[in-house]
Scaffold this motif. Structure first.
Motif, PDB file in Angstrom:
ATOM      1  N   TYR A 740       0.844  -1.190   0.000  1.00  0.00           N
ATOM      2  CA  TYR A 740       0.000   0.000   0.000  1.00  0.00           C
ATOM      3  C   TYR A 740       0.883   1.245   0.000  1.00  0.00           C
ATOM      4  O   TYR A 740       0.799   2.096   0.892  1.00  0.00           O
ATOM      5  N   ALA A 741       1.754   1.343  -0.988  1.00  0.00           N
ATOM      6  CA  ALA A 741       2.625   2.521  -1.098  1.00  0.00           C
ATOM      7  C   ALA A 741       1.771   3.756  -1.366  1.00  0.00           C
ATOM      8  O   ALA A 741       0.814   3.716  -2.154  1.00  0.00           O
ATOM      9  N   GLU A 742       2.127   4.861  -0.712  1.00  0.00           N
ATOM     10  CA  GLU A 742       1.334   6.083  -0.818  1.00  0.00           C
ATOM     11  C   GLU A 742       1.265   6.559  -2.266  1.00  0.00           C
ATOM     12  O   GLU A 742       2.266   6.573  -2.992  1.00  0.00           O
ATOM     13  N   ASP A 743       0.059   6.957  -2.686  1.00  0.00           N
ATOM     14  CA  ASP A 743      -0.206   7.464  -4.039  1.00  0.00           C
ATOM     15  C   ASP A 743       0.025   6.391  -5.113  1.00  0.00           C
ATOM     16  O   ASP A 743       0.269   6.711  -6.273  1.00  0.00           O
ATOM     17  N   SER A 744      -0.057   5.126  -4.719  1.00  0.00           N
ATOM     18  CA  SER A 744      -0.013   4.037  -5.692  1.00  0.00           C
ATOM     19  C   SER A 744      -1.446   3.652  -6.042  1.00  0.00           C
ATOM     20  O   SER A 744      -2.411   4.258  -5.565  1.00  0.00           O
ATOM     21  N   GLU A 745      -1.597   2.616  -6.855  1.00  0.00           N
ATOM     22  CA  GLU A 745      -2.944   2.201  -7.237  1.00  0.00           C
ATOM     23  C   GLU A 745      -3.715   1.612  -6.067  1.00  0.00           C
ATOM     24  O   GLU A 745      -4.939   1.483  -6.131  1.00  0.00           O
ATOM     25  N   ASN A 746      -3.012   1.255  -4.985  1.00  0.00           N
ATOM     26  CA  ASN A 746      -3.670   0.674  -3.812  1.00  0.00           C
ATOM     27  C   ASN A 746      -3.850   1.661  -2.670  1.00  0.00           C
ATOM     28  O   ASN A 746      -4.418   1.292  -1.637  1.00  0.00           O
ATOM     29  N   CYS A 747      -3.355   2.886  -2.797  1.00  0.00           N
ATOM     30  CA  CYS A 747      -3.367   3.810  -1.659  1.00  0.00           C
ATOM     31  C   CYS A 747      -3.484   5.238  -2.164  1.00  0.00           C
ATOM     32  O   CYS A 747      -2.763   5.648  -3.086  1.00  0.00           O
ATOM     33  N   SER A 748      -4.369   6.008  -1.547  1.00  0.00           N
ATOM     34  CA  SER A 748      -4.587   7.396  -1.959  1.00  0.00           C
ATOM     35  C   SER A 748      -4.924   8.240  -0.745  1.00  0.00           C
ATOM     36  O   SER A 748      -5.502   7.761   0.232  1.00  0.00           O
ATOM     37  N   LYS A 749      -4.546   9.528  -0.802  1.00  0.00           N
ATOM     38  CA  LYS A 749      -4.908  10.455   0.268  1.00  0.00           C
ATOM     39  C   LYS A 749      -6.395  10.792   0.235  1.00  0.00           C
ATOM     40  O   LYS A 749      -6.925  11.289   1.215  1.00  0.00           O
ATOM     41  N   ARG A 750      -7.029  10.545  -0.895  1.00  0.00           N
ATOM     42  CA  ARG A 750      -8.450  10.849  -1.023  1.00  0.00           C
ATOM     43  C   ARG A 750      -9.231   9.560  -1.214  1.00  0.00           C
ATOM     44  O   ARG A 750      -8.712   8.578  -1.767  1.00  0.00           O
ATOM     45  N   PRO A 751     -10.479   9.540  -0.808  1.00  0.00           N
ATOM     46  CA  PRO A 751     -11.291   8.315  -0.969  1.00  0.00           C
ATOM     47  C   PRO A 751     -11.697   8.115  -2.425  1.00  0.00           C
ATOM     48  O   PRO A 751     -12.657   8.723  -2.905  1.00  0.00           O
ATOM     49  N   LEU A 752     -10.975   7.264  -3.132  1.00  0.00           N
ATOM     50  CA  LEU A 752     -11.236   7.028  -4.552  1.00  0.00           C
ATOM     51  C   LEU A 752     -12.220   5.892  -4.780  1.00  0.00           C
ATOM     52  O   LEU A 752     -12.721   5.729  -5.887  1.00  0.00           O
ATOM     53  N   TRP A 753     -12.458   5.077  -3.754  1.00  0.00           N
ATOM     54  CA  TRP A 753     -13.316   3.910  -3.913  1.00  0.00           C
ATOM     55  C   TRP A 753     -14.646   4.197  -3.218  1.00  0.00           C
ATOM     56  O   TRP A 753     -14.772   4.111  -1.990  1.00  0.00           O
ATOM     57  N   GLY A 754     -15.649   4.580  -4.023  1.00  0.00           N
ATOM     58  CA  GLY A 754     -16.886   5.140  -3.495  1.00  0.00           C
ATOM     59  C   GLY A 754     -17.761   4.179  -2.733  1.00  0.00           C
ATOM     60  O   GLY A 754     -18.691   4.601  -2.060  1.00  0.00           O
TER      61      GLY A 754
END
Length: 862
Positions: A740-754
């Motif tokens: 879950y590296a930051e800003d990778s496809e698995n991790c984001s600072k914003r909620p991308l998965w609604g």
């Protein structure tokens, strides 16, 4: 939500319960308070006016024409002024209100644009003369070896107060490293410079570095909402709220927003520098603002601070105002650095120290013999002079930490250090009634077999571990007969006003004991029914919490006392537990008053090891079947603990184990055997990790805790229910951070998965839901934060898992096969049917708490 909530007797107003630092949800609205959603979706077009470049924020004088002015300087050393939104006009420094935004031209500009602002024609914006940008002062590196740090040259003007820019430089250095050595070196060199060049700034520096304003038992509450800070940034920078929102979306941190927003601001006349004492004094003024106009006054103070802030000062000033400075300087690191700073740089106003005789100070001759550290130092130091200095460091660290955990008040400690130096500290700052000491902590055990193996035949007593709120009770009767009683929580917060019935009970204790003058008790406050039966923590949490009146109490409590640390002027913490326990049971007999609803005093139910192992095991089973959480195993006399490193071929070693009261230590003299710690107890859940927070202390480089969610089969939504930070190995933490590296496809600072609903949780980052973890917990509790299974058990609250612990990754399951709210609700009903309603938190605040997080934070501080 962590129980740990990292406080000066400087404020005269009544203290309130300390507020928790703003969570992510409040930061997410940090810069949108003054802009409606509709306005953000459809911003009004900017009027071009004279400026053709809408990307540039014009700097122009606002108000009356410029004339010579002399800004008034307050006692804090900061300018007392209010600034216009887009330019600082010296004639407006004393105006009571900042000017409003100009409608003659655009105010928005790209957040990271550099260079001087320009008009559309490229001409200066004013005929008042050139605007200036004052660069921040240059300071040397603070992360170098403290022994080699040069204090021969003043870092700021001689005899001048310490500038806030120096502290901002230190905070910036700390924020750029996770190395413990670099952190300790930076803090040590910072405090050395302050002690040498302006010792009066030492106390404010310690509070600002620790992200607090006063001791935890007398908290000073800033009471700043995000809207006050965001409005001040907007006024000072001239940016629109939409531009600030874009900045926040890019940076994710209000301090970074303030730094970028102010990066292009120019002033007509440079402002006097902010001072450490001045910033701290301004924060105290904010905290003490009361009554009508308090919001306006707070806004004005914040505005003035931001106007005068330059460079990194803006970043860390706003982080301090939002109570989240984001540096790896925990309390233990600060105390370590303070000790080392005093070893190398004792206060100048002291008599010439006898460094030869002092076990803490070093002479100039010894320091001159210390060899520089090599570029790649070996694991073993062979420099004899350096080893002598390190020994002084160790002795000083042990002293200061011991004093602090018994008397956690920087005001008193700094005053003693500046008056008598480190050699006179213990005598001037002893354990005292009215100032809570950090409590002793127990080490968790997994079984009675492990307990017997650990203590190796040393006599012990097993006590019920009640499911209540840990309380430290302080009471003293002065020569005039005036009685003062204080109650403190596990985290040293003053909770006296919550328990007037306990105060009444203590008054009865003194009235029936004419020889009693003072005491400090360690106890558990437990809700009980009229017949003395135990109630759950959930029912205790339903009692009023503030300004409670005796006649309003509907839930009675019993004070189960289990230790005494002070009695009639005598400090008892160095006595073995057998002696302290004897004093407790003879001097404080059980009390049951006849008045309905009155508090009771009793001793914890216990069983001695001398009664035999069968008796202890039966006692343990009684604890499992009762409303208790388990057992506390306490050594009665000084003994030994068996140590044998895993995989070592060496024979087991025995280490001395004192039975003294050890403040703030997780000692093997107190062993904690809780129901949820025992292997095989309780069902497991299959949960999906959907977010996480940045770790603290040793775990700063990893994700910890992790937010876990259930799956609603009807809607396909994932609903967050608890945080977990127990059961992970370092190897797993590292792998998880890579996965879950930051800003990778698995991790984001914003909620991308609604399809994920986080409820009251606001993680620092959001995970792509794609794996399932098996989790074991202790009990299911009603939660004001979780919305999982809401409506199935309670219409207003969801369910959460207490003491969640990671077992393994379920590689054979997908998120679609995760546990459901119906399954969780069924577990809760089964738990209720077995009489195991533990619904609440352990040993602390009356809120929904993840105790595994609190325990790990304690470990990090150690």
């Amino acid at each position: 939500m962590s129980k740990r909530q990292a406080s000066s007797s400087a404020a005269a107003s009544p203290r309130k319960h300390p507020k928790r630092a703003p969570d992510q949800s409040s930061l997410d609205t940090f810069f949108g308070a003054s802009t409606s959603p509709a306005a953000q979706r459809n911003p009004k077009p900017q009027t071009p006016a004279r400026q053709s470049d809408s990307a540039q924020a014009p700097i122009r004088p606002v108000g009356r024409p410029s004339s010579p002015a002399h800004p008034r300087k307050g006692s804090s050393g900061n300018l007392q002024h209010s600034a216009a939104p887009e330019v600082i006009d010296v004639d407006l420094l004393d105006d009571p209100e900042p000017a409003g935004p100009s409608s003659s031209g655009p105010r928005d500009r790209p957040p990271f644009e550099s260079g001087p602002p320009k008009t559309g024609s490229g001409q200066p914006t004013s005929d008042l003369g050139a605007v200036t940008k004052v660069s921040a002062p240059e300071y040397p590196s603070l992360s170098v070896d403290p022994i080699a740090f040069d204090l021969g040259v003043a870092l700021w003007s001689p005899e001048a107060p310490a500038p806030y820019s120096f502290l901002a430089h230190a905070l910036s250095t700390l924020s750029e490293t996770r190395s413990r050595i670099a952190i300790i070196n930076t803090l040590t060199n910072t405090l050395r410079a302050i002690i040498r060049f302006h010792s009066a700034s030492l106390l404010p520096s310690l509070y600002l570095l620790s992200n607090s304003l006063s001791p935890p038992y007398s908290p000073i509450e800033l009471g700043l909402g995000p809207s006050i800070i965001s409005k001040a940034i907007q006024d000072v920078s001239g940016l629109t709220s939409a531009a600030l929102r874009r900045l926040y979306n890019q940076t994710g941190d209000p301090g970074d927003v303030a730094f970028e927003a102010k990066s292009n601001v120019r002033t007509l006349i440079p402002h006097p520098p902010l001072l450490i004492c001045g910033v701290y004094g301004s924060l105290l003024k904010i905290a003490n603002s009361r009554g009508q106009g308090a919001v306006k006054q707070k806004q004005s103070i914040v505005h003035k601070l931001l106007v005068a802030a330059k460079g990194e000062e803006s970043r860390f000033l706003v982080r301090t105002l939002s109570q989240h400075i984001r540096v790896g300087a925990v309390r233990t690191s600060i105390l370590t650095a303070l000790a080392r700073a005093l070893v190398l740089t004792p206060p100048l106003n002291l008599p010439t120290p006898a460094t030869v005789d002092s076990p803490y100070l070093v002479s100039a001759e010894l320091l001159a013999k210390v060899e520089p550290l090599p570029t790649k130092p070996s694991k073993k130091i062979v420099d004899d002079a350096r080893l002598q200095v390190v020994d002084r460091f160790s002795a000083a660290e042990a002293l200061i930490k011991k004093v602090f955990v018994q008397h956690p008040n920087y005001d008193h400690i700094v005053a003693a250090l500046l008056e008598a130096g480190i050699d006179g500290l213990a005598e001037r700052v002893p354990l005292a009634v009215g100032i809570p000491l950090h409590p002793t902590l127990g080490s968790p055990m997994r079984s009675l077999d492990e307990v017997y193996e650990r203590i190796s035949g040393t006599p012990f007593v097993a006590e019920f571990k009640y499911d209540g709120q840990r309380a430290q009770i302080h009471a003293v009767r002065d020569d005039g007969g005036i009685l003062t009683v204080k109650l403190f929580s596990r985290h040293l917060e003053d909770m006296t006003d919550k328990y007037p019935d306990v105060i009444s009970l203590i008054q009865h204790v003194f009235s029936s004991s004419p020889d009693l003058s003072s005491f400090i008790l360690d106890a558990e406050i437990v809700a009980v029914d009229p017949n003395g039966g135990l109630k759950s923590f959930q029912e205790l949490s339903n009692r009023p919490r503030k300004d409670v009146q005796l006649h309003e109490i509907k839930i009675s409590v019993c004070i189960y006392a289990f230790d005494v640390m002070y009695h009639n002027g005598q400090i008892l913490i160095d006595l073995p537990f057998r002696s302290r326990r004897e004093i407790l049971r003879t001097k404080f007999p059980p009390i049951k008053l006849s008045q309905p609803g009155a508090a009771r005093l009793d001793h914890v139910e216990s069983c001695h090891s001398e009664d035999g192992r069968d008796a202890v095991e039966e006692f343990w089973l009684r604890a499992v079947d009762s409303q208790c959480e388990g057992l506390m195993i306490k050594l009665l006399d000084h003994g030994e603990v068996v140590e044998n490193a895993a995989g070592s071929k060496e024979k087991s070693r025995k280490k001395p184990l004192p039975a003294t009261y050890e403040p703030d230590k997780r000692t093997s003299a107190w062993l904690k055997l809780k129901k949820d710690y025992v292997v095989g107890l309780g069902d497991t859940l299959d949960l999906v990790p959907v977010g996480a927070w940045h770790g603290n202390g040793r775990k700063a480089q990893w994700w910890s805790p992790v937010l876990l969610a259930l799956r609603e089969p009807d809607t396909g939504r994932l609903v967050a229910m608890c945080k977990c930070m127990s059961g992970f190995s370092d190897v797993f933490y590292k792998a998880m951070k890579e996965r879950y590296a930051e800003d990778s496809e698995n991790c984001s600072k914003r909620p991308l998965w609604g399809h994920v609903e986080t409820g009251g949780y606001s993680p620092g980052v959001y995970f792509r839901p794609h794996e399932v973890w098996e989790i074991r917990g202790a009990d299911i509790t009603l939660s004001p934060v979780s919305v999982a299974a809401r409506g199935l058990v309670s219409d207003s609250r969801g369910l959460s898992l207490r003491f969640p612990r990671f077992l393994k990754t379920r590689e054979d399951k997908s998120p679609e096969q995760a546990s459901t709210p119906d399954f969780l609700a069924g577990m809760y009903r089964d738990q209720q049917g077995k009489g195991r309603d533990q619904g609440g938190a352990d040993e602390g605040q009356l809120v929904d708490v993840d105790l595994s997080e609190a325990a790990d934070e304690d470990d990090d501080d150690e």
